[in-house]
Design a protein around this motif. Structure first.
Motif, mmCIF file in Angstrom:
data_model
loop_
_atom_site.group_PDB
_atom_site.id
_atom_site.type_symbol
_atom_site.label_atom_id
_atom_site.label_comp_id
_atom_site.label_asym_id
_atom_site.label_seq_id
_atom_site.Cartn_x
_atom_site.Cartn_y
_atom_site.Cartn_z
ATOM 1 N N ILE A 120 34.763 10.669 47.194
ATOM 2 C CA ILE A 120 33.837 11.414 47.999
ATOM 3 C C ILE A 120 34.164 12.623 47.650
ATOM 4 O O ILE A 120 32.947 13.630 47.888
ATOM 5 C CB ILE A 120 34.334 10.910 49.505
ATOM 6 N N HIS A 121 35.247 13.404 47.130
ATOM 7 C CA HIS A 121 34.725 14.729 47.021
ATOM 8 C C HIS A 121 34.922 15.240 45.491
ATOM 9 O O HIS A 121 34.517 16.526 45.773
ATOM 10 C CB HIS A 121 36.257 15.215 47.744
ATOM 11 N N SER A 150 35.540 23.185 48.613
ATOM 12 C CA SER A 150 36.531 22.971 48.348
ATOM 13 C C SER A 150 37.442 22.555 49.768
ATOM 14 O O SER A 150 36.998 23.035 50.345
ATOM 15 C CB SER A 150 37.462 23.751 46.857
ATOM 16 N N SER A 151 38.835 23.392 49.016
ATOM 17 C CA SER A 151 39.853 23.717 50.120
ATOM 18 C C SER A 151 41.000 24.521 50.019
ATOM 19 O O SER A 151 41.358 24.724 48.984
ATOM 20 C CB SER A 151 40.617 22.209 50.606
ATOM 21 N N GLY A 152 41.249 24.996 50.579
ATOM 22 C CA GLY A 152 42.911 25.984 50.664
ATOM 23 C C GLY A 152 43.915 24.539 50.161
ATOM 24 O O GLY A 152 44.595 25.043 48.757
ATOM 25 N N ALA A 153 43.920 23.434 50.154
ATOM 26 C CA ALA A 153 44.833 22.297 49.918
ATOM 27 C C ALA A 153 44.844 22.004 48.712
ATOM 28 O O ALA A 153 45.614 22.237 47.638
ATOM 29 C CB ALA A 153 44.701 21.252 50.132
ATOM 30 N N GLY A 154 43.386 22.406 47.781
ATOM 31 C CA GLY A 154 43.113 22.170 46.658
ATOM 32 C C GLY A 154 43.894 23.999 45.434
ATOM 33 O O GLY A 154 43.459 23.788 44.103
ATOM 34 N N VAL A 155 43.398 24.571 46.533
ATOM 35 C CA VAL A 155 44.755 25.671 45.650
ATOM 36 C C VAL A 155 45.990 25.856 45.461
ATOM 37 O O VAL A 155 46.435 26.328 44.267
ATOM 38 C CB VAL A 155 43.726 26.542 46.223
ATOM 39 N N ASN A 156 45.981 25.287 46.620
ATOM 40 C CA ASN A 156 47.495 25.510 46.800
ATOM 41 C C ASN A 156 48.507 24.631 46.853
ATOM 42 O O ASN A 156 49.895 23.943 47.011
ATOM 43 C CB ASN A 156 48.206 26.545 48.016
ATOM 44 N N GLY A 157 47.498 23.090 47.513
ATOM 45 C CA GLY A 157 48.844 22.148 47.707
ATOM 46 C C GLY A 157 48.778 21.953 48.596
ATOM 47 O O GLY A 157 48.790 23.063 49.510
ATOM 48 N N ASN A 158 49.824 20.795 48.976
ATOM 49 C CA ASN A 158 49.370 20.817 50.585
ATOM 50 C C ASN A 158 50.607 19.066 51.150
ATOM 51 O O ASN A 158 49.712 18.450 50.479
ATOM 52 C CB ASN A 158 48.061 20.588 51.402
ATOM 53 N N ALA A 182 41.318 16.909 44.598
ATOM 54 C CA ALA A 182 39.878 15.982 44.188
ATOM 55 C C ALA A 182 39.778 17.125 44.840
ATOM 56 O O ALA A 182 38.360 17.812 43.666
ATOM 57 C CB ALA A 182 39.487 14.809 45.021
ATOM 58 N N LYS A 183 39.794 18.359 45.566
ATOM 59 C CA LYS A 183 39.344 19.762 45.780
ATOM 60 C C LYS A 183 39.800 20.967 44.816
ATOM 61 O O LYS A 183 39.101 21.197 44.903
ATOM 62 C CB LYS A 183 39.941 19.855 47.413
ATOM 63 N N ALA A 184 41.108 20.402 44.419
ATOM 64 C CA ALA A 184 41.095 20.879 42.601
ATOM 65 C C ALA A 184 40.272 20.623 41.645
ATOM 66 O O ALA A 184 39.533 22.074 41.118
ATOM 67 C CB ALA A 184 42.871 21.127 42.711
ATOM 68 N N GLY A 185 39.675 19.455 42.280
ATOM 69 C CA GLY A 185 38.596 19.238 40.658
ATOM 70 C C GLY A 185 37.457 19.741 40.572
ATOM 71 O O GLY A 185 36.791 19.871 40.038
#
Length: 269
Positions: free
Chosen positions: A114-115, A152-160, A169-172
């Protein structure tokens, strides 16, 4: 106030609720004709009705964004209704959290589907009406910027913690954004992303409220939620409208020389 998106056509996925809903309404306020998309009919039709009540134009296209053929079908819907495509916002999504040693293959794949895969398919399906259309315009000496905005998300930049699937997915999405930005910039297609921090939506409300998506409970445990908010320099979550305004900036002429960027929207976190 001038309407910055007058006569432009936008597809906004996940726009029956939350941030996507606010994006669709804000676009319509500025003159855009909007294809509202949600998995469920009722919220999408409510947004279409709200846009029409304000004197705008909108249509709904609902269904599972991860299904085969969805991307081509929603683009075809926009073209058949409004004749063009100027803005694509890849916003639809949800979370399915678990610590990595407990995470299933299905949980991980669902977040990629989905992302990341759905936005890729939508951008590809939009090629004739964004990249190719712009190429013809350039040959005629016409400069018209089209916009792709990925979420995207901060989670895609820094992990969570608990979000290996969502973070991956958000890093992608960031890699996809930067690549399309480089490939399509010469055709006056600006491709950028927003990376949200804590935005007040159903995905970040207290988990104890029991909201579910795809059979899983979404939200954040109340105590964890309160601790996270205290880490934000502005000491509060962002509103859905504030989140939508960042997408509006990237979709508007105000960002015509912004390309391949990821803008963090996080209250200073």
């Amino acid at each position: 106030m001038s309407k910055l998106l007058e006569n432009q056509v936008a597809i906004v996925t996940g726009s029956g609720r939350g941030i996507g809903r606010e994006v669709a309404l804000l676009f319509a306020e500025h003159g855009a004709r909007v294809v509202v998309s949600d998995k469920d009919d009722a919220p999408a039709l409510e947004v279409v009705s709200a846009i029409r009540e304000m004197g705008g134009e909108a249509t709904a296209y609902c269904g599972d964004i991860t299904s085969a053929g969805f991307a081509e079908s929603i683009v075809d819907k926009g073209i058949s209704e409004f004749g063009r495509l100027d803005i694509l916002v890849n916003n639809a999504g949800y979370t399915s959290d678990s610590l990595i040693h407990k995470m299933t293959d299905e949980q991980f794949q669902a977040m990629l589907d989905i992302h990341l895969i759905a936005p890729f398919r939508l951008i590809r399906a939009a090629t004739p009406y964004m990249r190719d259309a712009a190429k013809k315009e350039i040959e005629q000496g016409i400069v018209h910027h089209r916009k792709i905005v990925n979420v995207s998300s901060g989670a895609g930049v820094n992990g969570n913690v608990g979000q290996a699937n969502y973070s991956s997915a958000k890093a992608g999405v960031i890699g996809l954004t930067k690549t399309v930005g480089k490939e399509w910039a010469q055709f006056n297609v600006n491709t950028n992303a927003v990376a949200y921090g804590f935005i007040d939506t159903r995905l970040t409300r207290p988990k104890e409220e029991g909201e579910t998506v795809e059979g899983g409970t979404i939200g954040i445990p109340g105590k964890v939620r309160d601790m996270f908010i205290q880490k934000i320099p502005q000491r509060r979550p962002g509103t859905a409208r504030e989140a939508a305004e960042s997408i509006f900036y990237l979709a508007s002429p105000l960002s015509n020389y912004v390309n391949g960027q990821v803008i963090s929207i996080n209250g200073g976190l």
